[in-house]
Design an enzyme around this catalytic site. Structure first.
Site, short mmCIF file in Angstrom:
data_model
loop_
_atom_site.label_atom_id
_atom_site.label_comp_id
_atom_site.label_asym_id
_atom_site.label_seq_id
_atom_site.Cartn_x
_atom_site.Cartn_y
_atom_site.Cartn_z
N LYS A 159 -45.10 -1.39 -24.70
CA LYS A 159 -45.55 -2.34 -25.73
C LYS A 159 -44.38 -2.70 -26.65
CE LYS A 159 -47.14 1.64 -28.35
NZ LYS A 159 -48.26 2.56 -28.55
N TYR B 14 -22.11 -6.31 -52.27
CA TYR B 14 -23.11 -6.70 -53.26
C TYR B 14 -23.32 -5.60 -54.28
CZ TYR B 14 -24.56 -10.88 -50.69
OH TYR B 14 -24.60 -12.10 -50.09
#
Ligand SMILES: *Cc1c(COP(=O)(O)O)cnc(C)c1O
Length: 365
Positions: free
Chosen positions: A57, A265
């Site tokens: 899956k 950042y």
């Protein structure tokens, strides 16, 4: 007067852009076919008298359902488990006549037309789904709720159902805590056994990867490993499971930091001495999430390359102090052993593997 935009016409000696394919990817997922196959064989052996299937899956836990199924079919796997009919549609043609595909999320009314002509079969999860499928006379599996309280039919509801009209292949249940040694495992086993006295099928199936390690009582006829196929280790019996997926990134730039320089950042790293760093072509958009800021690890030239500062969307900085010879264009590899990386990050092994971004090219060797 509005100036005319510059002409975009190409000069005659410039090749047409259309005829040039894009350059090679700057980040990739190296996938080890031999490890995947070895993991399935190991889980099949650990399953004792039972036959191991494979949960594929979520696009083969993110690695690619089609290449995973191709390899496991060739290895001898004969039962595949997907979540929905879209996933079944991708792999069912590969398994035609050789292996079975089970759709774990069951069959909705709107799935019926497709499901009846599909090579895959639904796992019936509710009395409503039983009623819906019974009229078709077609093959199915059935899921028993033995205490997880996710999908599945409660044992006490089985007696009231018209099960005789169903052509049941597997009678399944699923353990909630097979990765823990707690009483719930045995309680679920007892509930499942009670269900088996009421509902008969051709085969019985209970165990996921972790439950395979709980021993022969849990094996029945078919096991359903997922995470361990792809390198996940949850129990001591999984010790020999091999890593399958290796994220790799190219160095886009090397630069020198001076003492006091802030990196990335919000300056989440500040150099306290002069040293070199490399900027890598990978980021959280590739599934390497911000939780790895200042704690993740890459390897290059046999050296550790710790992640420095905050992970950006498309870029990561690593420390080159131990590997001064690495340069622009070199490939480095992420440390991505699933068990270790889960312990480091707090993410689950499942999240780590299914979350790898589609921008990484999947390169099977
Ligand atoms: C996902 C899933 C599996 C596989 O579980 P792993 O823990 O990945 O081995 C087995 N059975 C069912 C019903 C599942 O949903």
């Amino acid at each position: 007067m509005i100036p005319k935009p510059p002409s975009t016409r190409k000069s005659d000696n410039q090749p047409l852009a259309m005829s040039i394919s894009p350059p090679s990817a700057t980040a990739r997922l190296r996938l080890d076919s031999a490890a995947l196959i070895a993991n399935w064989h190991l889980l099949n052996r650990l399953s004792g008298a039972a036959q191991a299937g494979a949960a594929v899956k979520a696009n083969g836990y993110g690695l690619g359902a089609v290449p995973v199924v191709e390899r496991l079919l060739a290895a001898g796997c004969r039962d595949f488990f997907v979540a929905n009919w879209q996933e079944a549609d991708e792999i069912a043609p590969l398994t035609n006549g050789v292996a079975a595909v089970s759709v774990l999320n069951g069959v909705r009314e709107s799935d019926m037309a497709y499901a009846q002509q599909s090579l895959a079969k639904p796992v019936l999860n509710s009395p409503e789904q039983v009623a819906r499928w019974a009229a078709t006379g077609k093959n199915c599996d059935i899921m028993i709720n033995s205490g997880m309280n996710r999908l599945g039919i409660n044992v006490e509801h089985l007696a009231g159902l018209d099960l005789g009209r169903l052509d049941i292949d597997m009678v399944m249940s699923h353990l909630a805590s097979a990765d823990e040694d707690i009483a719930q495992n045995e309680q679920q086993l007892m509930q499942y056994r009670q269900a088996l006295e009421i509902v008969g099928g051709k085969r019985r199936s209970l165990a996921n990867s972790a439950a395979i390690a709980l021993g022969p009582d849990y094996h029945f006829d078919v096991t359903r490993p997922g995470i361990a196929l792809y390198g996940g280790k949850q129990r001591a019996a999984h010790a020999a499971i091999r890593q399958v997926a290796y994220p790799q990134a190219e160095i886009l730039q090397v630069r020198s930091l001076a003492a006091g320089d802030r990196l990335g950042y919000n300056g989440q790293y500040t150099a306290d001495h002069p040293h070199d760093i490399a900027i890598l072509a990978m980021g959280y958009a590739d599934g390497y999430l911000r939780c790895f800021s200042n704690i993740g690890m890459f390897k290059g030239a046999d050296c550790d390359l710790p992640v420095l500062g905050r992970v950006s969307m498309d870029l990561i900085a690593v420390d080159l102090s131990k590997a001064p010879d690495l340069k622009e264009g070199d490939q480095v590899e992420c440390s991505y052993d699933l068990a270790q990386t889960a312990a480091l990050s707090g993410l689950s092994q499942y999240e780590l593997i299914t979350g790898l971004g589609q921008r990484l090219s999947r390169d099977w060797d």
